[in-house]
Scaffold this motif. Structure first.
Motif, PDB file in Angstrom:
ATOM      1  N   GLN A  44       0.586  26.648 -16.243  1.00 39.05           N
ATOM      2  CA  GLN A  44      -0.255  27.243 -15.114  1.00 39.05           C
ATOM      3  C   GLN A  44      -0.445  26.168 -14.189  1.00 39.05           C
ATOM      4  O   GLN A  44      -1.006  24.991 -14.387  1.00 39.05           O
ATOM      5  CB  GLN A  44      -1.688  27.718 -15.772  1.00 39.05           C
ATOM      6  CG  GLN A  44      -1.616  28.818 -16.524  1.00 39.05           C
ATOM      7  CD  GLN A  44      -1.938  30.151 -15.753  1.00 39.05           C
ATOM      8  OE1 GLN A  44      -1.927  30.026 -14.321  1.00 39.05           O
ATOM      9  NE2 GLN A  44      -2.634  31.079 -16.237  1.00 39.05           N
ATOM     10  N   PRO A  45      -0.286  26.450 -13.073  1.00 41.51           N
ATOM     11  CA  PRO A  45      -0.341  25.350 -11.924  1.00 41.51           C
ATOM     12  C   PRO A  45      -1.813  24.682 -11.888  1.00 41.51           C
ATOM     13  O   PRO A  45      -1.867  23.584 -11.346  1.00 41.51           O
ATOM     14  CB  PRO A  45      -0.219  26.017 -10.592  1.00 41.51           C
ATOM     15  CG  PRO A  45       1.033  27.338 -10.992  1.00 41.51           C
ATOM     16  CD  PRO A  45       0.267  27.841 -12.298  1.00 41.51           C
ATOM     17  N   ASP A  46      -2.865  25.599 -12.142  1.00 42.59           N
ATOM     18  CA  ASP A  46      -4.180  25.048 -12.110  1.00 42.59           C
ATOM     19  C   ASP A  46      -4.744  24.390 -13.234  1.00 42.59           C
ATOM     20  O   ASP A  46      -5.927  24.104 -13.531  1.00 42.59           O
ATOM     21  CB  ASP A  46      -5.091  26.277 -11.636  1.00 42.59           C
ATOM     22  CG  ASP A  46      -6.450  25.643 -10.982  1.00 42.59           C
ATOM     23  OD1 ASP A  46      -6.412  24.645 -10.286  1.00 42.59           O
ATOM     24  OD2 ASP A  46      -7.587  26.201 -11.342  1.00 42.59           O
ATOM     25  N   CYS A  47      -3.916  24.153 -14.099  1.00 39.65           N
ATOM     26  CA  CYS A  47      -4.388  23.841 -15.626  1.00 39.65           C
ATOM     27  C   CYS A  47      -4.203  22.232 -15.835  1.00 39.65           C
ATOM     28  O   CYS A  47      -3.370  21.528 -15.065  1.00 39.65           O
ATOM     29  CB  CYS A  47      -3.352  24.355 -16.616  1.00 39.65           C
ATOM     30  SG  CYS A  47      -3.161  23.418 -18.109  1.00 39.65           S
ATOM     31  N   GLU A  48      -5.543  21.807 -16.025  1.00 41.50           N
ATOM     32  CA  GLU A  48      -5.433  20.455 -16.109  1.00 41.50           C
ATOM     33  C   GLU A  48      -4.746  19.400 -16.701  1.00 41.50           C
ATOM     34  O   GLU A  48      -4.074  18.502 -16.335  1.00 41.50           O
ATOM     35  CB  GLU A  48      -7.014  19.925 -15.906  1.00 41.50           C
ATOM     36  CG  GLU A  48      -7.671  20.461 -17.359  1.00 41.50           C
ATOM     37  CD  GLU A  48      -9.102  19.720 -17.719  1.00 41.50           C
ATOM     38  OE1 GLU A  48      -9.220  18.733 -17.311  1.00 41.50           O
ATOM     39  OE2 GLU A  48      -9.711  20.535 -17.849  1.00 41.50           O
ATOM     40  N   PHE A  49      -4.354  20.181 -18.037  1.00 43.25           N
ATOM     41  CA  PHE A  49      -3.554  19.269 -18.779  1.00 43.25           C
ATOM     42  C   PHE A  49      -1.908  19.490 -18.451  1.00 43.25           C
ATOM     43  O   PHE A  49      -1.211  18.778 -18.785  1.00 43.25           O
ATOM     44  CB  PHE A  49      -3.628  19.847 -20.449  1.00 43.25           C
ATOM     45  CG  PHE A  49      -5.011  19.613 -20.818  1.00 43.25           C
ATOM     46  CD1 PHE A  49      -5.434  18.355 -21.287  1.00 43.25           C
ATOM     47  CD2 PHE A  49      -5.986  20.692 -20.846  1.00 43.25           C
ATOM     48  CE1 PHE A  49      -6.693  18.225 -21.506  1.00 43.25           C
ATOM     49  CE2 PHE A  49      -7.312  20.379 -21.276  1.00 43.25           C
ATOM     50  CZ  PHE A  49      -7.615  19.211 -21.759  1.00 43.25           C
ATOM     51  N   CYS A  50      -1.810  20.602 -17.878  1.00 46.99           N
ATOM     52  CA  CYS A  50      -0.407  20.816 -17.059  1.00 46.99           C
ATOM     53  C   CYS A  50      -0.179  19.761 -16.162  1.00 46.99           C
ATOM     54  O   CYS A  50       0.864  19.225 -15.886  1.00 46.99           O
ATOM     55  CB  CYS A  50      -0.102  22.279 -16.679  1.00 46.99           C
ATOM     56  SG  CYS A  50      -0.454  23.405 -17.813  1.00 46.99           S
ATOM     57  N   GLN A  51      -1.298  19.544 -15.340  1.00 42.86           N
ATOM     58  CA  GLN A  51      -1.232  18.600 -14.216  1.00 42.86           C
ATOM     59  C   GLN A  51      -1.058  17.198 -14.851  1.00 42.86           C
ATOM     60  O   GLN A  51      -0.351  16.462 -14.123  1.00 42.86           O
ATOM     61  CB  GLN A  51      -2.427  18.692 -13.487  1.00 42.86           C
ATOM     62  CG  GLN A  51      -2.519  19.954 -12.679  1.00 42.86           C
ATOM     63  CD  GLN A  51      -3.981  20.006 -12.210  1.00 42.86           C
ATOM     64  OE1 GLN A  51      -4.860  19.214 -12.007  1.00 42.86           O
ATOM     65  NE2 GLN A  51      -4.321  21.264 -11.534  1.00 42.86           N
ATOM     66  N   LEU A  52      -1.547  16.700 -15.684  1.00 45.26           N
ATOM     67  CA  LEU A  52      -1.483  15.634 -16.565  1.00 45.26           C
ATOM     68  C   LEU A  52      -0.110  15.224 -17.071  1.00 45.26           C
ATOM     69  O   LEU A  52       0.631  14.201 -16.920  1.00 45.26           O
ATOM     70  CB  LEU A  52      -2.473  15.344 -17.821  1.00 45.26           C
ATOM     71  CG  LEU A  52      -2.482  14.115 -18.574  1.00 45.26           C
ATOM     72  CD1 LEU A  52      -2.746  12.893 -17.721  1.00 45.26           C
ATOM     73  CD2 LEU A  52      -3.396  14.078 -19.835  1.00 45.26           C
ATOM     74  N   ALA A  53       0.273  16.468 -17.443  1.00 43.16           N
ATOM     75  CA  ALA A  53       1.946  16.309 -18.287  1.00 43.16           C
ATOM     76  C   ALA A  53       2.729  15.982 -17.155  1.00 43.16           C
ATOM     77  O   ALA A  53       3.700  15.308 -17.052  1.00 43.16           O
ATOM     78  CB  ALA A  53       2.227  17.657 -18.882  1.00 43.16           C
ATOM     79  N   ALA A  54       2.541  16.897 -15.823  1.00 40.73           N
ATOM     80  CA  ALA A  54       3.338  16.633 -14.793  1.00 40.73           C
ATOM     81  C   ALA A  54       3.450  15.194 -14.084  1.00 40.73           C
ATOM     82  O   ALA A  54       4.475  14.759 -13.773  1.00 40.73           O
ATOM     83  CB  ALA A  54       3.047  17.621 -13.741  1.00 40.73           C
ATOM     84  N   GLN A  55       2.141  14.596 -13.982  1.00 37.64           N
ATOM     85  CA  GLN A  55       2.042  13.386 -13.865  1.00 37.64           C
ATOM     86  C   GLN A  55       3.005  12.368 -14.674  1.00 37.64           C
ATOM     87  O   GLN A  55       3.602  11.388 -14.138  1.00 37.64           O
ATOM     88  CB  GLN A  55       0.463  13.004 -13.637  1.00 37.64           C
ATOM     89  CG  GLN A  55       0.203  11.461 -13.093  1.00 37.64           C
ATOM     90  CD  GLN A  55      -1.103  11.286 -13.224  1.00 37.64           C
ATOM     91  OE1 GLN A  55      -1.893  11.700 -14.308  1.00 37.64           O
ATOM     92  NE2 GLN A  55      -1.624  10.343 -12.126  1.00 37.64           N
ATOM     93  N   ASP A  56       2.681  12.561 -15.871  1.00 39.30           N
ATOM     94  CA  ASP A  56       3.159  11.614 -17.045  1.00 39.30           C
ATOM     95  C   ASP A  56       4.876  11.909 -16.984  1.00 39.30           C
ATOM     96  O   ASP A  56       5.612  10.987 -16.861  1.00 39.30           O
ATOM     97  CB  ASP A  56       2.735  11.971 -18.304  1.00 39.30           C
ATOM     98  CG  ASP A  56       1.408  11.266 -18.392  1.00 39.30           C
ATOM     99  OD1 ASP A  56       1.049  10.526 -17.470  1.00 39.30           O
ATOM    100  OD2 ASP A  56       0.938  11.452 -19.496  1.00 39.30           O
ATOM    101  N   PHE A  57       5.243  13.073 -16.834  1.00 41.09           N
ATOM    102  CA  PHE A  57       6.658  13.339 -16.795  1.00 41.09           C
ATOM    103  C   PHE A  57       7.383  12.711 -15.514  1.00 41.09           C
ATOM    104  O   PHE A  57       8.572  12.293 -15.568  1.00 41.09           O
ATOM    105  CB  PHE A  57       7.025  14.905 -16.793  1.00 41.09           C
ATOM    106  CG  PHE A  57       6.714  15.604 -18.087  1.00 41.09           C
ATOM    107  CD1 PHE A  57       6.091  15.179 -19.066  1.00 41.09           C
ATOM    108  CD2 PHE A  57       7.283  16.879 -18.426  1.00 41.09           C
ATOM    109  CE1 PHE A  57       5.846  15.793 -20.191  1.00 41.09           C
ATOM    110  CE2 PHE A  57       7.145  17.500 -19.450  1.00 41.09           C
ATOM    111  CZ  PHE A  57       6.561  17.025 -20.660  1.00 41.09           C
ATOM    112  N   ALA A  58       6.574  12.753 -14.445  1.00 42.41           N
ATOM    113  CA  ALA A  58       7.131  12.134 -13.125  1.00 42.41           C
ATOM    114  C   ALA A  58       7.092  10.622 -13.133  1.00 42.41           C
ATOM    115  O   ALA A  58       7.916  10.073 -12.546  1.00 42.41           O
ATOM    116  CB  ALA A  58       6.240  12.471 -12.006  1.00 42.41           C
ATOM    117  N   ASN A  59       6.514  10.020 -14.024  1.00 44.07           N
ATOM    118  CA  ASN A  59       6.067   8.562 -13.739  1.00 44.07           C
ATOM    119  C   ASN A  59       6.464   7.698 -15.124  1.00 44.07           C
ATOM    120  O   ASN A  59       6.701   6.256 -15.128  1.00 44.07           O
ATOM    121  CB  ASN A  59       4.862   8.024 -13.527  1.00 44.07           C
ATOM    122  CG  ASN A  59       4.302   8.876 -12.059  1.00 44.07           C
ATOM    123  OD1 ASN A  59       4.963   8.725 -11.139  1.00 44.07           O
ATOM    124  ND2 ASN A  59       3.157   9.573 -12.012  1.00 44.07           N
TER     125      ASN A  59
END
Length: 387
Positions: A44-59
């Motif tokens: 879900q774009p607004d899911c905080e844990f999805c956002q955390l995963a996206a940050q880690d996956f990117a970096n």
């Protein structure tokens, strides 16, 4: 901060999707050609844990390297394909959801949530280490059952919410290797199944009896039986049968001095006072005393008291006041939404359905992507006769 995370998610997904397959069919084709499994992520774009995963996956270099061993295909559950595949891959209301699959899309492993790099790494590496599909494991179960295969299937069924099947599989595992840990896993799954109306309360209590009969001396298991039996009994209206499950937990924690044991002891004796001794005032007094001095001025403590009262359907007038007070000092967003939902539930329990509807609408404004809140609002509106 929330905007920064959302920007990271958008930029990351844009980058990944530029390289990723266009759809599951294409992912299967790439997986077949490269001889790699598929890693699906439902987010879900607004899911905080999805956002955390996206940050880690990117970096994070560890995750970047891991993703090279799979065909990674992330899907937004709000878009057509993500929504349509959610049922097939057992996606509910908690995100992100990961499913490692073979090139035909058959599930190998399934897990929910993202906390940090190390836990994700462990989950994916464990799945990759023995990439047998669930379908194949069931075929093996009939011809050559092994403890490892049985436990893997039990964990999988627990993960996707098939709790009766999970309990049956853990019972088979118990036949290979006796151990109270399996008994407690059976008990936990029977609790979930009974909560969902998929098993009888009698069968659930038998699984509780089995845990206690093992006499493991495990504080977590013994107190867990008392707390979980009470919770399920409240839901099905059978609290008259819980004393024998509360007392062992009370006994095992009675002489302990650590905070965790003391907290568990308080929970159990308060419920014993309420449901066994029928002493509501005594139960409330025990709970308040456990919160310490000046608890009425500490938001975390008075909010927890409001929730405790709501769960037991007692002292709802005071619970309403404390939940309202907690909202005043909360930050906007998901946390405030969760408090508003608690207050709405208190209103509903008191028969104040109009106030409950208005409060649920405020909660949804604070957390607009939460589908569970929208479902709750619809349920209250239906009861009130609002279209």
């Amino acid at each position: 901060m929330k905007r920064a995370f959302l920007l990271i998610l958008i930029l990351y997904c844009s980058s990944v999707l530029a390289q990723a397959p266009a759809n599951l069919g294409q992912a299967k084709s790439v997986a077949n050609q490269s001889n790699k499994p598929i890693l699906l992520e439902f987010f879900q774009p607004d899911c905080e844990f999805c956002q955390l995963a996206a940050q880690d996956f990117a970096n994070n270099d560890t995750i970047k390297t891991l993703l090279k061993s799979v065909v990674y295909y992330p899907m937004d559950v709000n878009l057509a394909e993500g929504e349509s595949l959610s049922t097939s891959y057992y996606v509910e209301n908690t995100f992100p959801v990961f499913a490692l699959c073979d090139s035909a899309g058959e599930i190998i492993s399934h897990w929910t949530g993202y906390i940090n790099v190390s836990l994700f790494e462990r989950s994916l590496k464990e799945a990759l280490s023995n990439p047998i599909t669930i379908k194949s494991r069931y075929e093996m179960l009939g011809s050559s059952p092994t403890p490892d295969n049985i436990i893997t299937l039990a964990k999988y069924n627990n993960e996707i919410g098939e709790n009766v099947k999970a309990a049956e599989l853990y019972r088979r595992a118990e036949g290979f290797q006796k151990g109270s840990d399996y008994l407690f896993k059976i008990f936990e799954n029977m609790a979930d199944a009974t909560w969902k109306g998929k098993s009888s309360f009698k069968q659930f209590l038998q699984s509780a009896d089995d845990v206690l009969a093992a006499k493991s001396g495990n504080i977590t298991n013994v107190t867990g039986v008392g707390i979980i039996v009470t919770r399920v009994a409240r839901k099905v209206g059978r609290t008259d049968e819980i004393d024998k499950y509360l007392q062992p937990g009370i006994d095992i924690t009675g002489n302990k001095e650590d905070k965790r044991s003391k907290d568990l002891h308080t929970t159990l004796i308060a419920d014993q006072a309420l449901y066994v001794k029928k002493d509501t005032a005594g139960a409330i007094s025990i709970k308040k005393e456990s919160l310490g001095s000046d608890w009425e001025n500490i938001p975390q403590k008075f909010y927890s008291f409001a929730k405790w009262c709501l769960e037991r359907n007692i002292d709802l007038d005071e619970a309403e006041n404390f939940a309202s007070k907690a909202i005043e000092g909360s930050t906007e967003g998901k946390f405030r939404a969760s408090i508003l939902v608690t207050l709405a539930d208190i209103y509903k329990a008191r028969g104040k359905n109009t106030e409950a509807i208005n409060t649920m609408e405020l909660a949804i404004l604070q957390d607009p992507q939460n589908s569970y809140y929208k479902t709750k609002l619809t349920e209250i509106q239906t009861k009130q006769g609002v279209k």
